[in-house]
Design an enzyme around this catalytic site. Structure first.
Site, short mmCIF file in Angstrom:
data_model
loop_
_atom_site.label_atom_id
_atom_site.label_comp_id
_atom_site.label_asym_id
_atom_site.label_seq_id
_atom_site.Cartn_x
_atom_site.Cartn_y
_atom_site.Cartn_z
N PHE A 128 45.39 -86.50 6.84
CA PHE A 128 46.64 -86.52 6.09
C PHE A 128 47.59 -85.46 6.64
CE2 PHE A 128 44.88 -88.27 1.77
CZ PHE A 128 44.68 -89.49 2.37
N HIS A 173 32.67 -89.82 4.34
CA HIS A 173 33.74 -89.04 4.98
C HIS A 173 33.71 -87.61 4.45
CE1 HIS A 173 37.31 -87.85 6.85
NE2 HIS A 173 38.15 -88.77 6.44
N CYS A 178 41.53 -83.95 7.45
CA CYS A 178 40.31 -84.51 8.03
C CYS A 178 40.20 -84.31 9.53
CB CYS A 178 40.23 -86.00 7.69
SG CYS A 178 40.33 -86.30 5.91
N HIS A 210 37.06 -92.26 14.50
CA HIS A 210 37.33 -91.71 13.18
C HIS A 210 36.94 -92.73 12.11
CE1 HIS A 210 39.12 -89.11 10.22
NE2 HIS A 210 40.00 -90.02 9.85
N LYS A 249 30.73 -92.78 10.06
CA LYS A 249 31.04 -92.58 8.63
C LYS A 249 30.44 -93.69 7.76
CE LYS A 249 35.37 -89.97 9.08
NZ LYS A 249 35.48 -89.95 10.55
N GLU A 302 43.89 -96.80 14.48
CA GLU A 302 43.07 -96.17 15.52
C GLU A 302 42.78 -97.15 16.65
OE1 GLU A 302 39.05 -93.44 16.08
OE2 GLU A 302 39.25 -94.67 14.27
#
Length: 413
Positions: free
Chosen positions: A401, A341, A164, A304, A336, A315
């Site tokens: 990831f 996403h 991502c 994010h 998002k 975050e």
């Protein structure tokens, strides 16, 4: 000598709209691109999650029949957004030297629909019925290749695959490539098209997806105390980057300056972020360092903020480590909530929103935030908010990831 890198074109096809301006307008209006899936396989396979953020305009309504047949949906989205960005930059029909045009394009997964459709064909009909274009359609670099061939970009065509964080990393790499003189113009961005039963089942199995099947439009709720996971989305975003010298020489309209980028790795866990956000914090510092800026210069953050219980807090800790208590007064947008996403395409779309926030001096809203988590004390923008006068600097964060962290910094122009 450091060159100034500027943004001259924007293109997007997203759950909010078929173009960048349409997506931006819907974002400002507080719309949601998330809805229940109507495909037969949702019920046939008894999927635990029955909704997603699908692209609002289907690629077959934009591309030619031959293009849709020879490109995986991920490449279709990429081509649509890249063409829009190219035209928006005023480069369509121009005399720009193809040998000085590069492509930095990304995906998190690649041609998943092509791969799984081919596997079904092989099992059901045998090897002779597998399409000869299967490999060129499923390979992760297919989108970069399609954009390069369509726009006649011959300087280079490179593919970033870092989950991502992919398309934010692609933009950061484009900055470096322009600084090094590899090209005068770069089309950078990312794409994803995996609203498919296998990823839905897989993400649901790891408890990553929201399961608000009864209310999809409010399922993605970053920072809310009741958040329960992200919403899978699809689409693509593309930006045209140029050296300022090249842009000014051809009289281009300039949206903003790409001031810098930072890329780091957590080296912590294959799916979970470093709980203290140290790798993410280092990426923010790296982007600001390349921009010649300090944390005090940042006036806006596109976070994010996937809406996962663990990720949002990690975050926040990263931002707190960089900005200290000042982070509590910086306007933060978590877009998002509206788009879902887009995995490998999400950073490019959010970079576009960050650029437009600076260009219009207006921070976009975060929808679905009804009860903010008391452990996340950010100043979350919940309705469009003016960003004020004077020079502005904003950052856009992406984490993926594998512990991938990518951050880009943009400056008003």
């Amino acid at each position: 000598m450091t060159k100034k890198i500027v943004v001259t074109g924007l293109g997007a096809t997203s759950p909010l709209g078929g173009t960048a301006p349409e997506s931006w307008a819907a974002l400002l209006a507080g719309e949601s691109g998330v809805a229940s899936l109507q495909q037969d396989w949702v019920k046939e396979l008894d999927l635990p999650v029955t909704f997603a953020a699908q692209a609002k305009v289907r690629p077959e309504d934009v591309l030619s029949r031959q293009e849709t047949k020879r490109l995986d949906p991920s490449s279709q989205f990429a081509l649509i957004s890249a063409r829009e960005a190219w035209a928006d930059a005023g480069l369509e029909g121009s005399d720009v030297d193809p040998d000085r045009v590069g492509v930095d394009y990304s995906t998190g997964i690649g041609g998943l629909w092509t791969l799984l459709d081919a596997w079904d064909t092989l099992k059901e009909k045998g090897p002779r019925r597998v399409l000869p274009m299967t490999i060129p359609m499923l390979m992760p670099n297919a989108a970069a290749a399609a954009v390069s061939m369509n726009l006649k970009a011959r300087a280079y065509a490179r593919t970033d695959v870092s989950a991502c964080a992919s398309s934010t990393e692609a933009i950061a790499n484009a900055y470096d490539h322009l600084q090094k003189g590899y090209a005068d113009v770069v089309v950078a961005g990312g794409t994803e098209a995996v609203v498919h039963p296998l990823p839905i089942a897989s993400f649901a199995a790891m408890q990553a997806l929201s399961k608000r099947n009864d209310d999809p439009a409010t399922a993605s709720r970053p920072y809310d105390i009741s958040r329960d996971g992200f919403v899978l989305g699809e689409g693509a975003g593309s930006i045209v980057l140029e050296t300022e010298e090249h842009a000014l020489a051809r009289g281009a309209r300039i949206y903003a300056e790409l001031a810098g980028g930072g890329v780091t790795s957590d080296s912590y866990h294959i799916t979970a972020p470093d709980p203290e956000g140290s790798g993410a914090a280092r990426a923010v510092y790296a982007a600001l360092g390349q921009a010649g800026a300090t944390p005090d210069d940042v006036a806006h953050i596109n976070a994010h903020a996937t809406s996962t219980p663990v990720g949002d807090i990690a975050e926040y800790k990263a931002l707190l480590a960089v900005f200290g208590d000042r982070v509590h007064s910086i306007p933060v947008s978590a877009t998002k909530a509206a788009t879902g996403h887009l995995l490998g395409g999400t950073g490019a779309l959010e970079a576009i929103f960050t650029i437009l926030a600076l260009h219009n001096r207006l921070a976009p809203p975060t929808i679905n935030l009804t009860s903010q988590d008391p452990e996340i004390l950010l100043d979350v923008v919940t309705s469009p908010r003016p960003l004020g006068d004077g020079p502005l600097l904003a950052i856009s964060n992406s984490f993926g990831f594998g512990g991938h962290n990518s951050v880009v910094a943009f400056r008003s122009y």
